[in-house]
Design a protein around this motif. Structure first.
Motif, PDB file in Angstrom:
ATOM      1  N   PRO A 105       0.809  -1.222   0.000  1.00  0.00           N
ATOM      2  CA  PRO A 105       0.000   0.000   0.000  1.00  0.00           C
ATOM      3  C   PRO A 105       0.841   1.270   0.000  1.00  0.00           C
ATOM      4  N   SER A 109       0.888   4.203  -2.841  1.00  0.00           N
ATOM      5  CA  SER A 109       0.752   5.618  -2.489  1.00  0.00           C
ATOM      6  C   SER A 109       1.880   6.448  -3.089  1.00  0.00           C
ATOM      7  N   SER A 150     -12.425   5.814  -8.978  1.00  0.00           N
ATOM      8  CA  SER A 150     -12.748   5.109  -7.739  1.00  0.00           C
ATOM      9  C   SER A 150     -13.783   4.015  -7.998  1.00  0.00           C
ATOM     10  N   LEU A 154     -11.509   1.074  -7.146  1.00  0.00           N
ATOM     11  CA  LEU A 154     -11.843   0.762  -5.755  1.00  0.00           C
ATOM     12  C   LEU A 154     -13.230   0.145  -5.591  1.00  0.00           C
ATOM     13  N   TYR A 210      -6.702   4.092  -1.254  1.00  0.00           N
ATOM     14  CA  TYR A 210      -6.304   2.697  -1.110  1.00  0.00           C
ATOM     15  C   TYR A 210      -5.224   2.557  -0.047  1.00  0.00           C
ATOM     16  N   SER A 278     -10.247   8.450   3.408  1.00  0.00           N
ATOM     17  CA  SER A 278     -10.205   7.143   4.067  1.00  0.00           C
ATOM     18  C   SER A 278     -11.391   6.906   4.998  1.00  0.00           C
ATOM     19  N   CYS A 282     -13.627   7.999  -1.327  1.00  0.00           N
ATOM     20  CA  CYS A 282     -12.882   8.847  -2.246  1.00  0.00           C
ATOM     21  C   CYS A 282     -13.783   9.886  -2.919  1.00  0.00           C
TER      22      CYS A 282
END
Length: 339
Positions: A105, A109, A150, A154, A210, A278, A282
């Motif tokens: 992760p 990022s 997203s 996501l 994420y 978070s 998003c």
């Protein structure tokens, strides 16, 4: 005789926790927009002092605009990274920087940091230098791309109310830019750069959501700002031939002072933005952050004599209404909840 219902009590507690969690996310999103508006204004003010002010004449053309943008963007992000490092040292999180970079992760990022930092932030300041405050709301169209990315990456569902609110925000951004300002050079090119910034920030928001869902967002944004500043100052500027301007700017107190302030505002803004992404998702986090388009234009009017036009006033109001619709259900204001 009354019997306690542990299941019902647990559900009630969970509901209250979710409400508190959502409130934190919404508040963080609003603060992120306000502070980003201040960051934008302070960077523009820094550009009104030498040597940045005179550099536009000495370094004409697109290459000169690139050097100016990356000096301002690099110093701002580097200072923001320093502010965040101090913050994480005080909160005891500094040791997490190295550990986060080793995890997947954290690496994801980093990709978002590069896209959102050197690419998007540089393009944003280029847009500001060419189109003025009119580039601010155009860059705010990143919520459209953010919602799309997203949803694809996501798998985050966008409910109709949030979707309508996002579209209202975009309409407001279009209204603000409806009339081309007089005397603006390279206006169209500035709008294109603002558009590039929108795409970059959308991707960063998705990667940040994420990464911060599994790692500490305060640590990730620290990495983001330091990485962006270092790449801008020590990779991109040498390639562009801008180290001379960087050195003279570092020796000038007024622009450095304003860039230190802009870096502080950017640090707070990104902390809140990552936190909002978070906690409330998003799409919602981006839609609340978009209010920087209103704050940025307002502060430019107040502090750097940006002309007030009907399109700026009407478009800014539309953006705020759209952000409100994203953050809460208007029907809840008229519905009395039972205790």
């Amino acid at each position: 005789m009354f019997v306690l219902n542990p299941i019902g009590g647990g559900i009630l507690k969970m509901t209250e926790t979710r409400k508190r969690f959502k409130k934190i996310g919404i508040t963080a999103g609003i603060i992120s927009g306000l502070m980003y508006g201040l960051y934008t204004t302070f960077v523009l003010i820094a550009g009104k002092y030498e040597p940045l002010k005179g550099a536009a004449d000495v370094l004409p053309g697109l290459s000169g605009a690139l050097i100016l943008a990356y000096v301002a963007s690099g110093l701002n992000d580097f200072f923001a990274g320093i502010w965040l490092t101090i913050y994480n040292i005080k909160t005891g999180r500094i040791k997490e920087l190295g550990r986060s970079l080793k995890l997947f992760p954290g690496k994801i990022s980093l990709v978002g940091s590069f896209v959102g930092g050197p690419i998007a932030s540089g393009a944003y300041l280029l847009g500001l230098s060419m189109a003025g405050a009119y580039a601010i709301p155009i860059s705010a169209m990143y919520i459209l791309f953010g919602a799309f990315f997203s949803r694809i990456i996501l798998k985050q569902k966008i409910i109709p109310r949030v979707g309508v609110g996002m579209m209202i925000c975009v309409v407001g951004a279009i209204v603000i830019n409806w009339v081309k300002p007089e005397g603006s050079t390279n206006f169209t090119l500035g709008i294109i750069f603002a558009f590039i910034a929108a795409v970059g920030w959308a991707l960063e928001g998705v990667f940040a959501a994420y990464g911060s869902a599994m790692l500490d967002s305060d640590v990730l944004i620290n990495i983001r700002q330091l990485l962006s500043g270092i790449v801008d100052l020590f990779v991109i500027l040498p390639i562009l031939g801008g180290m001379g301007l960087l050195g003279s700017t570092m020796l000038s107190v007024p622009p450095i002072g304003w860039l230190l302030l802009s870096g502080l505002c950017a640090a707070v803004s990104y902390l809140c933005w990552y936190k909002s992404n978070s906690t409330v998702g998003c799409a919602v986090g981006m839609s609340l952050n978009i209010t920087y388009a209103f704050w940025g234009v307002l502060f430019c009017i107040l502090f750097i004599d940006q002309p007030i036009t009907p399109t700026i006033v009407v478009g800014s109001i539309i953006i705020i209404l759209g952000a409100i619709l994203v953050s809460l259900n208007p029907m809840e204001l008229f519905t009395k909840k039972e205790d």
